[in-house]
Scaffold this motif. Sequence first.
Motif, short mmCIF file in Angstrom:
data_model
loop_
_atom_site.label_atom_id
_atom_site.label_comp_id
_atom_site.label_asym_id
_atom_site.label_seq_id
_atom_site.Cartn_x
_atom_site.Cartn_y
_atom_site.Cartn_z
N ALA A 105 0.81 -1.21 0.00
CA ALA A 105 0.00 0.00 0.00
C ALA A 105 0.85 1.26 0.00
N VAL A 106 0.39 2.25 -0.73
CA VAL A 106 0.99 3.59 -0.71
C VAL A 106 0.45 4.33 0.51
N GLY A 107 1.33 4.98 1.27
CA GLY A 107 0.91 5.63 2.51
C GLY A 107 -0.12 6.71 2.32
N SER A 108 0.02 7.52 1.27
CA SER A 108 -0.96 8.58 1.04
C SER A 108 -2.34 7.99 0.71
N TRP A 109 -2.36 6.81 0.09
CA TRP A 109 -3.62 6.12 -0.18
C TRP A 109 -4.27 5.68 1.13
N LEU A 110 -3.46 5.18 2.05
CA LEU A 110 -4.00 4.80 3.35
C LEU A 110 -4.47 6.02 4.13
N ASP A 111 -3.80 7.16 3.97
CA ASP A 111 -4.26 8.39 4.62
C ASP A 111 -5.67 8.75 4.14
N VAL A 120 -8.18 -5.24 3.71
CA VAL A 120 -7.21 -6.20 3.19
C VAL A 120 -6.98 -7.32 4.20
N LEU A 121 -6.70 -6.97 5.44
CA LEU A 121 -6.38 -7.98 6.44
C LEU A 121 -7.59 -8.83 6.79
N ASP A 122 -8.77 -8.23 6.85
CA ASP A 122 -9.97 -9.00 7.19
C ASP A 122 -10.33 -9.99 6.09
N GLY A 123 -9.84 -9.76 4.87
CA GLY A 123 -10.07 -10.70 3.79
C GLY A 123 -9.10 -11.86 3.77
N GLY A 124 -8.19 -11.91 4.76
CA GLY A 124 -7.22 -13.00 4.81
C GLY A 124 -5.97 -12.75 4.01
N HIS A 125 -5.78 -11.51 3.55
CA HIS A 125 -4.63 -11.15 2.74
C HIS A 125 -3.55 -10.53 3.63
N GLU A 126 -2.42 -10.15 3.03
CA GLU A 126 -1.40 -9.47 3.83
C GLU A 126 -1.10 -8.10 3.24
N LEU A 127 -0.56 -7.24 4.11
CA LEU A 127 -0.41 -5.83 3.79
C LEU A 127 1.04 -5.42 4.00
N GLY A 128 1.57 -4.64 3.05
CA GLY A 128 2.94 -4.17 3.15
C GLY A 128 3.07 -2.72 2.73
N ASN A 129 4.31 -2.29 2.60
CA ASN A 129 4.71 -0.89 2.43
C ASN A 129 5.15 -0.65 0.99
N HIS A 130 4.54 0.35 0.34
CA HIS A 130 4.94 0.73 -1.03
C HIS A 130 5.30 2.21 -1.09
N THR A 131 5.89 2.72 -0.01
CA THR A 131 6.34 4.10 0.18
C THR A 131 5.17 5.04 0.44
N THR A 150 9.81 5.15 5.86
CA THR A 150 9.38 5.20 7.26
C THR A 150 8.04 5.89 7.45
N ASP A 151 7.73 6.88 6.61
CA ASP A 151 6.42 7.53 6.73
C ASP A 151 5.29 6.54 6.46
N CYS A 152 5.46 5.72 5.43
CA CYS A 152 4.45 4.70 5.16
C CYS A 152 4.41 3.66 6.27
N ALA A 153 5.58 3.29 6.77
CA ALA A 153 5.64 2.31 7.87
C ALA A 153 4.86 2.81 9.08
N ARG A 154 4.96 4.10 9.37
CA ARG A 154 4.23 4.66 10.51
C ARG A 154 2.72 4.59 10.28
N ARG A 155 2.27 4.86 9.07
CA ARG A 155 0.84 4.74 8.77
C ARG A 155 0.36 3.32 9.01
N LEU A 156 1.12 2.36 8.50
CA LEU A 156 0.74 0.97 8.68
C LEU A 156 0.71 0.58 10.15
N SER A 162 1.41 -3.02 12.97
CA SER A 162 2.60 -3.57 12.33
C SER A 162 3.05 -2.65 11.22
N ILE A 163 4.35 -2.65 10.92
CA ILE A 163 4.84 -1.87 9.79
C ILE A 163 4.59 -2.59 8.46
N GLY A 164 3.94 -3.75 8.53
CA GLY A 164 3.64 -4.51 7.32
C GLY A 164 4.61 -5.65 7.11
#
Length: 259
Positions: A105-111, A120-131, A150-156, A162-164
């Motif tokens: 995931a892109v951090g600004s998208w998560l914002d 994503v997680l509730d569907g049984g998938h996994e989530l990571g950092n794409h800046t 790190t900015d995306c990691a903080r959002r996650l 978790s940082i993803g």
Amino acid sequence: MRAALRTAGLGAAGAAAAGLTAACGSGRPATASSAPPPGPARAARPAQAAPAVPRRYAGQPVEIGHGPRDRPRVALTFHGNGDPAIARAVLAEAERGGARVTVLAVGSWLDAHPEMARRVLDGGHELGNHTQRHLALNDLPEAQAYAEITDCARRLKRLTGSIGTWFRPSQTQYATPLVSRLAQRAGYPHVLSYDVDSLDFTSPGAAAVVRTVTGTIRPGSVVSLHFGYADTVDAMPPLLEELARRKLRAVTTTELLTP
């Protein structure tokens, strides 16, 4: 495609604009949706707890491009950006086909769409950092590149605890040695690359996406796909059917690499 997008809450106007989201290397801006956030097309799996710290895989390089070739598994990985209604449609199609996927995931998208982390997680998938902002990460100065990670990691971390599970650099298939070191400093033992590029961000049509993927995929492959493109929604059912015909199971990247 229209039925799948209606299920996900994207109307005709949204479907017409479905291809206007940003992809790695495209340089095109993402468009946000005003559609309400409906649930998935079918009941989601129970919520998954993301690991607090990304796992290190013994024997794997810092940059992982594929998994073991001797097991009938593949990983479908999605760059998380663009209209969330299309993202929900992609996830719903994956779940209908029994697939689990990895979303970077892109951090600004998560914002803008924080509910998508839980979806994503509730569907049984996994989530990571794409800046954080999906810039050309390899071209940035060290301090700016590290901030993007790190900015995306903080959002996650704020959204999921978790940082993803994974980090993938933006607008590139391969990380520079500097970016790999920065990712490790930020807490990601590995950089996730891929060995199959679907080219879905070029909007070639669903049939072309399926042909591109199935023409090169093999056991252990990591496939690069994107949220935000209507072709990807349409491609999911025939792609998953073809994988099943070949007896290849679509799993998360963590499952791909776990014996």
